[in-house]
Scaffold this motif. Structure first.
Motif, PDB file in Angstrom:
ATOM      1  N   MET A 197      44.657  37.595  53.427  1.00 35.01           N
ATOM      2  CA  MET A 197      43.706  37.618  52.337  1.00 35.01           C
ATOM      3  C   MET A 197      44.006  38.763  51.368  1.00 35.01           C
ATOM      4  N   HIS A 198      44.606  39.852  51.870  1.00 31.71           N
ATOM      5  CA  HIS A 198      44.934  40.971  50.991  1.00 31.71           C
ATOM      6  C   HIS A 198      45.977  40.580  49.946  1.00 31.71           C
ATOM      7  N   TRP A 199      46.854  39.614  50.267  1.00 35.32           N
ATOM      8  CA  TRP A 199      47.875  39.196  49.308  1.00 35.32           C
ATOM      9  C   TRP A 199      47.234  38.631  48.050  1.00 35.32           C
ATOM     10  N   ILE A 200      46.153  37.883  48.227  1.00 36.60           N
ATOM     11  CA  ILE A 200      45.442  37.330  47.070  1.00 36.60           C
ATOM     12  C   ILE A 200      44.898  38.471  46.221  1.00 36.60           C
ATOM     13  N   ALA A 201      44.298  39.465  46.876  1.00 36.71           N
ATOM     14  CA  ALA A 201      43.754  40.616  46.147  1.00 36.71           C
ATOM     15  C   ALA A 201      44.859  41.374  45.420  1.00 36.71           C
ATOM     16  N   ILE A 202      45.996  41.543  46.063  1.00 36.52           N
ATOM     17  CA  ILE A 202      47.111  42.280  45.456  1.00 36.52           C
ATOM     18  C   ILE A 202      47.612  41.563  44.198  1.00 36.52           C
ATOM     19  N   ILE A 203      47.753  40.256  44.281  1.00 39.67           N
ATOM     20  CA  ILE A 203      48.211  39.486  43.117  1.00 39.67           C
ATOM     21  C   ILE A 203      47.156  39.497  42.017  1.00 39.67           C
ATOM     22  N   LEU A 204      45.895  39.280  42.401  1.00 35.67           N
ATOM     23  CA  LEU A 204      44.823  39.246  41.399  1.00 35.67           C
ATOM     24  C   LEU A 204      44.635  40.597  40.723  1.00 35.67           C
ATOM     25  N   ILE A 205      44.761  41.700  41.478  1.00 37.40           N
ATOM     26  CA  ILE A 205      44.612  43.011  40.845  1.00 37.40           C
ATOM     27  C   ILE A 205      45.782  43.261  39.891  1.00 37.40           C
ATOM     28  N   GLY A 206      46.967  42.783  40.254  1.00 35.55           N
ATOM     29  CA  GLY A 206      48.117  42.901  39.348  1.00 35.55           C
ATOM     30  C   GLY A 206      47.871  42.184  38.038  1.00 35.55           C
ATOM     31  N   ILE A 207      47.262  41.002  38.129  1.00 34.23           N
ATOM     32  CA  ILE A 207      46.946  40.233  36.923  1.00 34.23           C
ATOM     33  C   ILE A 207      45.800  40.885  36.159  1.00 34.23           C
ATOM     34  N   ALA A 208      44.707  41.187  36.873  1.00 38.12           N
ATOM     35  CA  ALA A 208      43.510  41.729  36.210  1.00 38.12           C
ATOM     36  C   ALA A 208      43.792  43.054  35.517  1.00 38.12           C
ATOM     37  N   ALA A 209      44.544  43.926  36.167  1.00 44.35           N
ATOM     38  CA  ALA A 209      44.813  45.245  35.596  1.00 44.35           C
ATOM     39  C   ALA A 209      45.696  45.162  34.355  1.00 44.35           C
ATOM     40  N   ASN A 210      46.359  44.029  34.175  1.00 43.05           N
ATOM     41  CA  ASN A 210      47.317  43.929  33.081  1.00 43.05           C
ATOM     42  C   ASN A 210      46.960  42.907  32.012  1.00 43.05           C
ATOM     43  N   LEU A 211      45.814  42.257  32.116  1.00 40.89           N
ATOM     44  CA  LEU A 211      45.446  41.309  31.069  1.00 40.89           C
ATOM     45  C   LEU A 211      45.238  42.012  29.725  1.00 40.89           C
ATOM     46  N   ASP A 212      44.715  43.229  29.758  1.00 45.04           N
ATOM     47  CA  ASP A 212      44.608  43.981  28.507  1.00 45.04           C
ATOM     48  C   ASP A 212      45.991  44.256  27.926  1.00 45.04           C
ATOM     49  N   ASN A 213      46.975  44.448  28.808  1.00 47.54           N
ATOM     50  CA  ASN A 213      48.347  44.655  28.338  1.00 47.54           C
ATOM     51  C   ASN A 213      48.830  43.441  27.552  1.00 47.54           C
ATOM     52  N   LEU A 214      48.420  42.251  27.995  1.00 48.96           N
ATOM     53  CA  LEU A 214      48.780  41.038  27.269  1.00 48.96           C
ATOM     54  C   LEU A 214      48.181  41.096  25.867  1.00 48.96           C
ATOM     55  N   GLY A 215      46.911  41.469  25.783  1.00 44.48           N
ATOM     56  CA  GLY A 215      46.268  41.581  24.477  1.00 44.48           C
ATOM     57  C   GLY A 215      46.946  42.606  23.584  1.00 44.48           C
ATOM     58  N   GLY A 271      44.368  35.009  25.053  1.00 47.78           N
ATOM     59  CA  GLY A 271      44.552  36.064  24.068  1.00 47.78           C
ATOM     60  C   GLY A 271      43.244  36.584  23.515  1.00 47.78           C
ATOM     61  N   LYS A 272      42.286  35.683  23.284  1.00 48.04           N
ATOM     62  CA  LYS A 272      41.001  36.076  22.707  1.00 48.04           C
ATOM     63  C   LYS A 272      40.077  36.734  23.722  1.00 48.04           C
ATOM     64  N   HIS A 273      40.207  36.381  24.996  1.00 44.17           N
ATOM     65  CA  HIS A 273      39.248  36.824  26.004  1.00 44.17           C
ATOM     66  C   HIS A 273      39.900  37.577  27.172  1.00 44.17           C
ATOM     67  N   SER A 274      41.017  38.276  26.925  1.00 46.08           N
ATOM     68  CA  SER A 274      41.745  38.923  28.018  1.00 46.08           C
ATOM     69  C   SER A 274      40.907  39.965  28.757  1.00 46.08           C
ATOM     70  N   THR A 275      40.093  40.733  28.053  1.00 48.83           N
ATOM     71  CA  THR A 275      39.286  41.759  28.713  1.00 48.83           C
ATOM     72  C   THR A 275      38.211  41.131  29.592  1.00 48.83           C
ATOM     73  N   ALA A 276      37.544  40.095  29.092  1.00 53.05           N
ATOM     74  CA  ALA A 276      36.512  39.414  29.884  1.00 53.05           C
ATOM     75  C   ALA A 276      37.120  38.759  31.125  1.00 53.05           C
ATOM     76  N   ILE A 277      38.274  38.135  30.970  1.00 50.19           N
ATOM     77  CA  ILE A 277      38.941  37.505  32.115  1.00 50.19           C
ATOM     78  C   ILE A 277      39.282  38.571  33.151  1.00 50.19           C
ATOM     79  N   SER A 278      39.751  39.724  32.689  1.00 54.31           N
ATOM     80  CA  SER A 278      40.079  40.835  33.584  1.00 54.31           C
ATOM     81  C   SER A 278      38.847  41.267  34.381  1.00 54.31           C
ATOM     82  N   GLY A 279      37.703  41.406  33.707  1.00 54.48           N
ATOM     83  CA  GLY A 279      36.458  41.789  34.386  1.00 54.48           C
ATOM     84  C   GLY A 279      36.049  40.785  35.443  1.00 54.48           C
ATOM     85  N   TRP A 280      36.105  39.498  35.101  1.00 50.26           N
ATOM     86  CA  TRP A 280      35.737  38.451  36.074  1.00 50.26           C
ATOM     87  C   TRP A 280      36.697  38.423  37.252  1.00 50.26           C
ATOM     88  N   LEU A 281      37.993  38.658  37.005  1.00 49.47           N
ATOM     89  CA  LEU A 281      38.953  38.701  38.118  1.00 49.47           C
ATOM     90  C   LEU A 281      38.640  39.855  39.070  1.00 49.47           C
TER      91      LEU A 281
END
Length: 189
Positions: free
Chosen positions: A1-19, A168-178
């Motif tokens: 289950m930690h693998w899911i968290a590791i991948i999701l935190i990688g995505i969530a922490a970097n969605l602002d980077n996409l923006g 692109g429009k909602h990267s910060t909100a998506i990050s928060g929900w993740l």
């Protein structure tokens, strides 16, 4: 289950980077591969320090309590991200060339270092929470670095195309929900 968290935190922490990458792409400011790697490396270093600090907490409280505290902290960070999405990084999004000090439309390695520290702020609190949950520092750091490199690079490359998309429009909100989703997964597991 930690693998899911590791991948999701990688995505969530970097969605602002996409923006941010999208903002640079729109303004035709380039971030060369080496500068992008510097940004990813700084995010990895900050994340490692944060996860290590969070791991120290486990030595002073029970693992179950640390997991609960870490999960609640992740949830709080997610909620704060959602509530502050109007203010977070708006200065960079509205004026991305602020880090292009020499105004040559290329982010140099020196400029990338400053930008990397600003973008790694998301990694700091999340890393402490993950460390308190006992999640692997090395794999979290690798996930953060990979997704940082991908999101900044993709954002700059696709610039105007992705800006008009939902992500692109909602990267910060998506990050928060993740982050909230990760917290729920960690509490349940």
């Amino acid at each position: 289950m930690h693998w899911i968290a590791i991948i999701l935190i990688g995505i969530a922490a970097n969605l602002d980077n996409l923006g941010i990458g999208l903002a640079y792409g729109i303004k035709r400011v380039k971030i060369p591969v080496l500068s992008n790697a510097v940004i990813a490396l700084i995010s990895m270093i900050v994340t490692y320090a944060a996860v290590t600090a969070g791991s120290v907490v486990i030595n002073f409280i029970s693992p179950d309590f640390a997991n609960l505290i870490g999960s609640l902290l992740l949830c709080a960070i997610g909620i704060w991200t959602l509530l502050s999405s109007r203010f977070s990084k708006q200065g960079i999004l509205g004026n991305p060339e602020v880090f292009d000090e020499d105004k040559n439309y290329i982010i140099s390695i020196r400029e990338a270092m400053t930008l990397g520290f600003v973008l790694s702020a998301n990694c700091l609190a999340g890393g402490i929470a993950l460390g308190a949950n006992g999640i692997s520092a090395i794999w979290t750091v690798i996930s953060i670095g990979i997704f940082s490199f991908i999101t900044v690079g993709a954002g700059v490359h696709f610039g105007t195309l992705l800006t008009k998309t939902f992500i692109g429009k909602h990267s910060t909100a998506i990050s928060g929900w993740l982050l909230i989703l990760i917290a729920i997964i960690e509490i349940v597991s």
